[in-house]
Enzyme design. Structure first.
Site, PDB file in Angstrom:
ATOM      1  N   SER A 286       0.877  -1.253   0.042  1.00 12.73           N
ATOM      2  CA  SER A 286       0.047   0.162   0.132  1.00 12.73           C
ATOM      3  C   SER A 286       1.013   1.310   0.067  1.00 12.73           C
ATOM      4  O   SER A 286       1.879   1.428   0.674  1.00 12.73           O
ATOM      5  CB  SER A 286      -1.013  -0.100   1.250  1.00 12.73           C
ATOM      6  OG  SER A 286      -1.419   1.320   1.420  1.00 12.73           O
ATOM      7  N   ARG A 332       2.058   8.866  -7.771  1.00 12.79           N
ATOM      8  CA  ARG A 332       2.316   7.724  -8.023  1.00 12.79           C
ATOM      9  C   ARG A 332       3.378   7.607  -9.514  1.00 12.79           C
ATOM     10  O   ARG A 332       4.242   7.040  -9.615  1.00 12.79           O
ATOM     11  CB  ARG A 332       1.254   6.818  -8.384  1.00 12.79           C
ATOM     12  CG  ARG A 332       0.419   6.339  -7.053  1.00 12.79           C
ATOM     13  CD  ARG A 332      -0.768   5.605  -7.497  1.00 12.79           C
ATOM     14  NE  ARG A 332      -1.109   5.048  -5.904  1.00 12.79           N
ATOM     15  CZ  ARG A 332      -2.134   4.628  -5.880  1.00 12.79           C
ATOM     16  NH1 ARG A 332      -2.981   4.173  -6.744  1.00 12.79           N
ATOM     17  NH2 ARG A 332      -2.660   4.210  -4.467  1.00 12.79           N
TER      18      ARG A 332
END
Lengths: 640, 258
Positions: A286, A332
């Site tokens: 995560s 990301r």
């Protein structure tokens, strides 16, 4: 069908659009709702929540999933959390800020009106899920706890340990189960969509294949919702579940639905690196781990000492150095490329030198092992189970992997594709995340679409159809689609070649990863576009599927999915080739700054590319929806 | 660096359909990396079977991260194999040795009929949830999420039982084929929370009685807890039994408060 891309954005200021829409939308009276049949394909967050809510309203709902139970949908694997502009922490969050962060995170390639609505309903999602019994993390005073995610400078992420997706999906599944128990929803498990049927320019229903006995059956409805997830498994190795596929969306595309921005794929920075050639999938760690973990590589490419023995002065904390204001919580796409460059420069770590460290030793020293265990215990255990190393003692090794796809079926403001009556929700549509999705926003979007958007917009389409007959499954178009589907599956069995579907999936995945992965070039994409058709031809000649079409045959299921991945893969490369700019997850090496950051071309590419099927995936037609930014100014994305 | 296991003797259950008698089939796995997961070992076997023009072994699997609950398998008589709190998909070959004999079977329980080979039908679990495993809260109109504070210890306890992945290992491990751990985990999750109080006893009664239609009875063997990949405690069964007993008084008078 001629393609018209009318986004149907309501007039008015960005703050008023959704309210204006709801006030103007046509309604179906409570007693009339049961006269309408709606099909929902997929039972993840978007599908289950849409189906449950529409059934509560009174519509007749049929739900289809290829899983053995709706509770298995891949939403369940989301770990970190769900964003909402609750501002419970009093740290300056607001609907506008979540809206802005999402647009910026998406590198200014998403539709303003949709994103603003997403931020608005985000607060309702948390209320709804708590009232359904989702056990979100709490503080000692009993209030909800939050944490921070990439691309945000506030703490707006709600979570349930490292299993937020599981708890939200089970919440939506339980609402769906309640409606099944009440007889308002008919549930079809182990049933796969194999075609979408349009009659007189409206979506008339779907054709499915029963995975247990191979039976091909038609289902007609007033409207169809595709909540069928993303296509990240086109890369073969990804964090998606093994069965995730593009088939449902692709069949809709082949029947006239345009497919938008297929080249926008997200490579997640924190996955466990590949360790072995037999590996079937990659496991995500995560993003929440980046709250306390620090990403680094040794400065010396020939470093051989264990991580703990490398002195501070010989470490390169890449994200903290390059992006000081966001540090380890840079978005990301940016974090992934930083990791890739470190590995490409020979400074990768681990036995195959294919990862970077994610180090918790500072957090353990600062907070104590107990606090770290409380926050991330189950993720650390999962890592140890897979990698065989204990992250309390040695840093994790991580590397980017395909995780999410921002592209998908083109939809308008009502989440309707360009085929009237055919909707797409959740990851299956393209609308909210632009060229890059921020962490903890996928769960938000799936539930927003299913609970708070579709149930309103679908009534606007259905209302005028009251008491008008719709084509039944005896219509010749259904019969033709059934025969075509049967022929397609029989065709795979009849090839009797030498290679398994998995072999071809690995090969197509390798080409897409090499040329249409984290970094793309014109030359590479052209190479992919010459290699893919040749490999596809081999697939059509040399595929081997053992067994028959009349019983449970997992090889046959796989063959159909790989076939569609081939066609999608070609379109992805086309899309990436034509988009001559870098934005978010789409990084064209030709378009970057001296420092290696993405360079957008707003003049030429501030639009959505929506592709029309022509029968040959290398010859699809590109349509454009211009993106107009009224509430915010286009800016160069900076996380420095 | 990865090492390789050699010469594994696999004994795998094959069954062409629900009515077939079924049999064990022997296979040799000449070599496999110890980094491979158990299911990847089966993938390699299946590729080989397709190569020999044979039918691959059918088994359920999906996320391969231990969270979706799709995978199953009795491995050497243990549900999800030898490693504690680990679903089959997260079991790695490093837990085995060269030359090992590995017996692979489907979940065996009368409530989970076999579909083919190692794949079973677990839809009886869905029937239990449909009968009451929810809080009736229609979409829209929910009060602010922070309106009702929930003590951290209560939220944590609810979360402990809400972690159930619905894999069915508890049923497969139980000599009676009982689903008490599965049912009680959901009942505990919802009955512990303030939001779950309104339907607490109605829920418990409906779920327990639906469970009894499909599954065997619990006789406190405790095998379910040992097999559970999420380590759900059998304490939840005591909570369920207590609420079920109460429900027989409460529900008759339509009083659902404590």
């Amino acid at each position: 069908m001629t393609i018209t891309l009318n986004s149907k954005i309501p007039a008015g200021s960005i703050n008023d659009k959704w309210n204006t829409y709801k006030e103007d939308a046509k309604l179906v009276a409570p007693g009339n709702k049961r006269k309408f049949k709606v099909i929902v394909v997929g039972s993840g967050l978007a599908g289950a929540s849409a189906a449950a809510t529409m059934a509560e309203l009174g519509y007749q709902v049929d739900v289809f999933t290829f899983h053995d139970s709706p509770r298995r949908a891949h939403s369940i694997a989301a770990q970190g959390g769900i964003n909402a502009a609750k501002n419970y922490q009093g740290d300056g969050d607001s609907v506008h800020r979540l809206f802005y962060d999402t647009i910026k995170g998406g590198d200014f390639r998403s539709r303003e009106a949709n994103v603003h609505r997403l931020a608005e309903v985000s607060v309702n999602i948390i209320d709804q899920m708590v009232s359904q019994g989702v056990p979100f993390a709490r503080e000692y005073g009993g209030m909800l706890d939050n944490r921070s995610f990439g691309g945000a400078q506030v703490s707006r992420t709600f979570y349930a340990r490292g299993q937020t997706g599981q708890q939200l999906l089970l919440g939506a599944y339980q609402q769906l189960a309640r409606q099944i128990g009440l007889g308002n929803v008919r549930m079809f498990n182990r049933t796969e969509l194999v075609d979408v049927v349009t009659i007189e320019d409206r979506c008339a229903g779907i054709v499915t294949r029963d995975l247990v006995n191979g039976e091909v059956v038609s289902h007609s409805a007033h409207a169809v919702v595709m909540a069928t997830g993303g296509y990240g498994n086109v890369f073969y190795l990804s964090t998606n579940a093994m069965a995730c596929n593009v088939t449902a969306a692709w069949r809709a595309h082949r029947n006239g639905a345009t497919f938008a921005n297929p080249c926008y794929t997200q490579i997640h920075p924190t996955c466990i690196p590949q360790s072995d050639p037999t590996q079937s999938k990659l496991t995500l760690m995560s993003e929440s781990l980046r709250n306390d973990g620090r990403v680094w590589v040794p400065q010396n490419p020939d470093e051989t000492r264990p991580a703990a023995q490398v002195p501070e002065t010989e470490r390169d904390y890449i994200l903290e150095r390059l992006y000081p204001s966001y540090g380890n919580l840079a978005p990301r796409d940016i974090s992934s490329r930083a990791a890739k460059r470190s590995v490409d420069s020979g400074r990768g770590v681990g036995p195959l030198k294919n990862g970077v460290y994610l180090d918790f030793s500072d957090a353990i020293n600062r907070l104590g092992k107990d606090v770290v265990e409380e926050r991330y215990g189950n993720l650390f255990e999962m890592y140890e189970r897979i990698a065989g190393e204990n992250p309390y003692d040695m840093p994790m090794r991580i590397y980017p992997a395909s995780h999410y796809t921002m592209g998908g079926l083109w939809v308008d403001y009502e989440l309707m594709t360009n085929i009237p009556g055919l909707y797409a929700a959740g990851e299956a549509n393209f609308s909210d995340h632009g060229a890059n999705r921020l962490g903890a926003s996928a769960l938000m979007q799936g539930l927003a679409d299913g609970y708070f958007v579709l149930p309103y917009t679908i009534g606007n389409y259905l209302a005028p159809m009251l008491n008008k007959p719709i084509p039944g499954t005896d219509h010749p178009a259904f019969k033709a689609a059934e025969l075509a589907a049967q022929a397609r599956y029989q065709g795979y069995v009849d090839i009797k070649g030498t290679r398994s579907p998995d072999y071809f999936h690995r090969e197509v995945g390798r080409i897409i990863w090499d040329y249409c992965g984290m970094e793309r070039t014109q030359q590479g994409l052209e190479k992919a576009l010459s290699e893919l058709p040749a490999l596809y031809e081999e697939f059509q000649k040399d595929l081997r599927v053992t067994g028959d079409t009349e019983s449970m045959n997992q090889t046959l299921e796989k063959a159909g999915r790989v076939d569609d991945f081939f066609q999608l893969g070609m379109l992805m490369c086309r899309d990436a080739l034509e988009r001559e700019e870098s934005c978010g997850g789409h990084f064209r090496a030709e378009y970057q700054t001296d420092e290696g950051e993405a360079t957008r071309d707003d003049e030429k590419f501030a639009h959505v590319a929506a592709w029309e099927w022509t029968g040959d995936p290398t010859k699809s037609i590109r349509h454009q929806e211009e993106l107009n930014f009224e509430a915010i100014h286009l800016a160069t994305r900076s996380y420095k | 660096m990865s090492n390789h296991l050699k010469n594994l003797k696999l004994k795998i259950w094959r069954q062409s359909g629900p009515t077939d008698k079924g049999h064990f089939e022997d296979h040799i796995m000449p070599e496999i990396s110890d980094e491979a997961s158990f299911l990847e070992m089966l993938d390699v076997l299946n590729e080989g079977l397709i190569g020999e023009n044979k039918l691959p072994v059918v088994f359920d699997h999906d996320c391969r991260e231990g969270i979706c609950g799709t995978c199953s398998l009795m491995i050497n008589g243990q549900a999800h194999g030898p490693e504690r709190s680990t679903a089959t998909c997260q079991l790695h070959m490093r837990k085995f040795k060269s030359g090992d004999e590995i017996v692979i079977e489907p979940w065996r329980a009368s409530a989970f009929p076999i579909i083919k080979d190692l794949m079973v039908d677990r839809s009886a679990f869905d029937r239990i949830i449909e009968s009451g495993g929810f809080i009736s809260a229609n979409t829209g109109g929910a009060p602010d999420a922070n309106l009702i504070p929930i003590p951290k210890s209560v939220a944590d306890a609810a979360m402990d039982s809400a972690q159930c992945i619905g894999c069915g290992a508890c049923v497969a491990a139980c000599p009676n084929g009982a689903a008490n751990l599965f049912t009680a985990a959901k009942i505990a999750h919802l009955n512990l929370l303030p939001q779950g109080q309104a339907e607490r006893f109605k829920r418990t009664e409906a779920m327990v009685e639906t469970m009894d239609e499909y599954f065997g009875s619990c006789t406190n063997h405790g095998e379910c807890e040992a097999a559970c990949p999420k380590e759900i405690s059998i304490d939840v069964i005591a909570l369920m039994n207590k609420d079920y007993r109460k429900s027989k008084f409460k529900n008759r008078k339509e009083i659902s408060r404590n």
